[in-house]
Write a protein that holds these residues in place. Structure first.
Motif, PDB file in Angstrom:
ATOM      1  N   ALA A  35      20.453  16.762   0.933  1.00  0.00           N
ATOM      2  CA  ALA A  35      19.523  17.578   1.717  1.00  0.00           C
ATOM      3  C   ALA A  35      19.810  19.064   1.547  1.00  0.00           C
ATOM      4  N   GLY A  36      21.088  19.407   1.379  1.00  0.00           N
ATOM      5  CA  GLY A  36      21.446  20.806   1.225  1.00  0.00           C
ATOM      6  C   GLY A  36      20.896  21.448  -0.029  1.00  0.00           C
ATOM      7  N   ALA A  37      20.455  20.638  -1.002  1.00  0.00           N
ATOM      8  CA  ALA A  37      19.911  21.180  -2.248  1.00  0.00           C
ATOM      9  C   ALA A  37      18.472  21.668  -2.099  1.00  0.00           C
ATOM     10  N   ALA A  38      17.860  21.443  -0.943  1.00  0.00           N
ATOM     11  CA  ALA A  38      16.463  21.851  -0.760  1.00  0.00           C
ATOM     12  C   ALA A  38      16.293  23.353  -0.961  1.00  0.00           C
ATOM     13  N   ALA A  39      17.181  24.141  -0.372  1.00  0.00           N
ATOM     14  CA  ALA A  39      17.064  25.596  -0.490  1.00  0.00           C
ATOM     15  C   ALA A  39      17.192  26.044  -1.936  1.00  0.00           C
ATOM     16  N   SER A  40      18.094  25.410  -2.686  1.00  0.00           N
ATOM     17  CA  SER A  40      18.277  25.816  -4.080  1.00  0.00           C
ATOM     18  C   SER A  40      17.014  25.582  -4.901  1.00  0.00           C
ATOM     19  N   LEU A  87       9.460  21.927  -6.705  1.00  0.00           N
ATOM     20  CA  LEU A  87       8.948  21.673  -5.360  1.00  0.00           C
ATOM     21  C   LEU A  87       8.926  20.187  -5.017  1.00  0.00           C
ATOM     22  N   GLY A  88       8.747  19.333  -6.014  1.00  0.00           N
ATOM     23  CA  GLY A  88       8.815  17.898  -5.741  1.00  0.00           C
ATOM     24  C   GLY A  88      10.196  17.492  -5.272  1.00  0.00           C
ATOM     25  N   LEU A  89      11.231  18.005  -5.940  1.00  0.00           N
ATOM     26  CA  LEU A  89      12.598  17.705  -5.524  1.00  0.00           C
ATOM     27  C   LEU A  89      12.914  18.361  -4.181  1.00  0.00           C
ATOM     28  N   PHE A  90      12.358  19.546  -3.947  1.00  0.00           N
ATOM     29  CA  PHE A  90      12.535  20.177  -2.634  1.00  0.00           C
ATOM     30  C   PHE A  90      12.016  19.268  -1.527  1.00  0.00           C
ATOM     31  N   ARG A  91      10.842  18.686  -1.730  1.00  0.00           N
ATOM     32  CA  ARG A  91      10.261  17.815  -0.703  1.00  0.00           C
ATOM     33  C   ARG A  91      11.140  16.588  -0.462  1.00  0.00           C
ATOM     34  N   LEU A  92      11.653  16.005  -1.540  1.00  0.00           N
ATOM     35  CA  LEU A  92      12.531  14.842  -1.389  1.00  0.00           C
ATOM     36  C   LEU A  92      13.802  15.212  -0.621  1.00  0.00           C
ATOM     37  N   CYS A  93      14.367  16.366  -0.935  1.00  0.00           N
ATOM     38  CA  CYS A  93      15.591  16.803  -0.250  1.00  0.00           C
ATOM     39  C   CYS A  93      15.330  17.078   1.227  1.00  0.00           C
ATOM     40  N   ALA A  94      14.185  17.693   1.529  1.00  0.00           N
ATOM     41  CA  ALA A  94      13.855  17.989   2.925  1.00  0.00           C
ATOM     42  C   ALA A  94      13.664  16.704   3.727  1.00  0.00           C
ATOM     43  N   VAL A  95      12.980  15.728   3.135  1.00  0.00           N
ATOM     44  CA  VAL A  95      12.809  14.449   3.821  1.00  0.00           C
ATOM     45  C   VAL A  95      14.153  13.765   4.024  1.00  0.00           C
ATOM     46  N   ALA A  96      15.012  13.805   2.994  1.00  0.00           N
ATOM     47  CA  ALA A  96      16.352  13.218   3.122  1.00  0.00           C
ATOM     48  C   ALA A  96      17.122  13.871   4.257  1.00  0.00           C
ATOM     49  N   GLY A  97      16.998  15.196   4.376  1.00  0.00           N
ATOM     50  CA  GLY A  97      17.684  15.890   5.453  1.00  0.00           C
ATOM     51  C   GLY A  97      17.193  15.471   6.818  1.00  0.00           C
ATOM     52  N   GLY A  98      15.875  15.368   6.970  1.00  0.00           N
ATOM     53  CA  GLY A  98      15.331  14.937   8.251  1.00  0.00           C
ATOM     54  C   GLY A  98      15.773  13.535   8.624  1.00  0.00           C
ATOM     55  N   VAL A  99      15.723  12.619   7.657  1.00  0.00           N
ATOM     56  CA  VAL A  99      16.162  11.245   7.907  1.00  0.00           C
ATOM     57  C   VAL A  99      17.647  11.213   8.245  1.00  0.00           C
ATOM     58  N   THR A 131      25.747  25.533  -2.575  1.00  0.00           N
ATOM     59  CA  THR A 131      26.707  24.608  -1.960  1.00  0.00           C
ATOM     60  C   THR A 131      28.092  25.227  -1.777  1.00  0.00           C
ATOM     61  N   ALA A 132      28.268  26.480  -2.187  1.00  0.00           N
ATOM     62  CA  ALA A 132      29.576  27.119  -2.032  1.00  0.00           C
ATOM     63  C   ALA A 132      30.067  27.165  -0.582  1.00  0.00           C
ATOM     64  N   PRO A 133      29.204  27.447   0.412  1.00  0.00           N
ATOM     65  CA  PRO A 133      29.701  27.448   1.795  1.00  0.00           C
ATOM     66  C   PRO A 133      30.328  26.136   2.230  1.00  0.00           C
ATOM     67  N   ALA A 134      29.881  25.010   1.658  1.00  0.00           N
ATOM     68  CA  ALA A 134      30.487  23.726   2.013  1.00  0.00           C
ATOM     69  C   ALA A 134      31.948  23.684   1.566  1.00  0.00           C
ATOM     70  N   LEU A 135      32.220  24.164   0.353  1.00  0.00           N
ATOM     71  CA  LEU A 135      33.604  24.241  -0.115  1.00  0.00           C
ATOM     72  C   LEU A 135      34.403  25.235   0.718  1.00  0.00           C
ATOM     73  N   SER A 136      33.756  26.332   1.086  1.00  0.00           N
ATOM     74  CA  SER A 136      34.438  27.349   1.893  1.00  0.00           C
ATOM     75  C   SER A 136      34.834  26.799   3.252  1.00  0.00           C
TER      76      SER A 136
END
Length: 413
Positions: free
Chosen positions: A122-127, A85-97, A358-363
């Protein structure tokens, strides 16, 4: 059948009663809502607001190629730390910025750099949320665990149903920059449902098939152990590659060649996510009897049939049928894909989740390239033969992967 019917609402009760599951559901809805609101608008923003050519705007989607690398790095870090959850928060903030930086960009190069460098992480937040959910299910097992994951995953899909319509309306009423700001707000707002929750790092039981989170955090995953996951993700990429091709060329085919009214074209495009949402919980029930990978073989074959209908029909009925089949494809893959990915690499759940997410990004990159070449050589509607062929290869590969897993483990996924 009675047992199956009673299990479905119990999965919903488990989600509603758990702060983590409930928070993850709301957070993923906001993620899907914000991302899908911006997705149809970003090319217009590059062209209309920053003066890009159509060709250069199309190259923006190649920035998605950094997402798998960023996701893998975040996943490895998460598995070493055991702190999801700590990494989730960092990823979410990165996405917003990142989305705010794109919204206020004054030069054409800025969205490309921001997307490649910041939004990939930022895309890693969901994972990270799915990894936290897996850890919680391992610590507090429930017979409807797969149903819990499916419900949380449905929230992301539901966000993608509403987002494009909301984004288009907001852009029409205000501006493209305001729409991108709204995406930034939704991305940062993912933090609110999770609040100050903390995961139970060391609560995963140690058995023959599960290691404690602390042990996992110290372990190193060899590449050989990752091969089944990488193969599965690659096959998923082949199936998903049909989506960017469809969204790029099916509207053009309906509007320019078939001359369908706008309302009819919109109805054909819009029926897929509705079918997908309806079938996701059904896929979980069916998979208990058939196994997940065999059901995905059938799902990939649905994709073959759908794209062949797009390639050969010139009627609204045929295109509706194709979209209903595509809803079947994603009812299976969206509902079960993350579960299969985690089970193929149980010693590194966050890494598995990040690679798969992240597979949809490659797709998008593969579909854009294959669709562009196909449209330029064989034209519309025959371009849809390309994703049909990709889905056929994927179905064969999934069948081989299933047999390999059964031969090596003695059990089906």
């Amino acid at each position: 059948m009675t047992d199956q019917l009673t299990r479905s609402p119990s999965a919903l009760r488990v989600v509603l009663q758990s702060p983590l599951y409930r928070g993850a559901t709301l957070a993923l809805f906001l993620s899907g809502l914000g991302t899908s609101a911006a997705a149809p608008q970003i090319a217009q923003f590059l062209v209309n607001d920053l003066g890009s050519s159509l060709t250069v705007a199309g190259l923006y989607y190649l920035t998605n190629l950094t997402a798998p690398v960023a996701g893998y790095l975040i996943g490895r870090r998460s598995d070493r730390m055991g702190r999801r959850l700590g990494l989730f928060r960092l990823c979410a903030v990165a996405g917003g910025v990142g989305w705010l930086a794109i919204a206020f960009s004054g030069q054409l190069w800025m969205p490309f750099v921001v997307s490649a460098v910041i939004l990939g992480f930022a895309g890693a937040a969901a994972s990270q949320l799915f990894a936290a959910i897996h850890d919680e299910l391992a610590a507090a097992p429930t017979p409807v665990g797969d149903g819990v994951v499916s419900i949380v995953r449905m929230a992301l899909t539901f966000g993608w149903v509403i987002g494009p319509v909301a984004g288009s309306y907001l852009a029409a009423q205000t501006s493209l920059r305001v729409t991108l700001i709204a995406t930034a707000v939704c991305t940062i707002a993912q933090l609110l449902p999770i609040g100050t929750l903390r995961e139970r790092v060391d609560a995963v039981p140690t058995t023959d098939t599960h290691e404690s989170a602390a042990t996992v955090a110290r372990s190193h995953v060899p590449v050989r152990a990752m091969l089944p996951l990488l193969v599965f993700t690659g096959l998923y990429v082949l199936v998903y590659a049909g989506e960017p091709i469809k969204y790029a060329y099916l509207p053009i085919y309906m509007n320019d060649q078939l001359h369908f009214p706008g309302a009819l074209s919109g109805a054909i495009i819009g029926i897929q996510p509705l079918v997908e949402l309806a079938l996701m919980p059904v896929a979980v029930v069916v998979a208990r009897r058939t196994g997940m990978l065999p059901l995905m073989v059938v799902g990939a074959l649905f994709g073959v049939g759908a794209n062949l209908l797009f390639a050969t029909t010139a009627t609204a009925v045929g295109l509706f049928a194709g979209q209903i089949l595509m809803g079947g494809v994603w009812g299976v893959f969206a509902g079960l894909g993350i579960i299969v990915a985690q089970r193929l690499l149980p010693s590194a759940i966050a890494t598995a989740s990040a690679i798969f997410i992240t597979a949809p990004a490659l797709s998008s990159a593969l579909g854009g390239l294959a669709g562009g070449i196909g449209a330029g050589t064989i034209g519309l509607p025959l371009v849809f033969v390309v994703p049909a062929a990709l889905a056929l290869v994927a179905s064969a590969g999934l069948l081989v992967l299933h047999r390999r897993v059964v031969a090596e483990t003695g059990r089906r996924l």
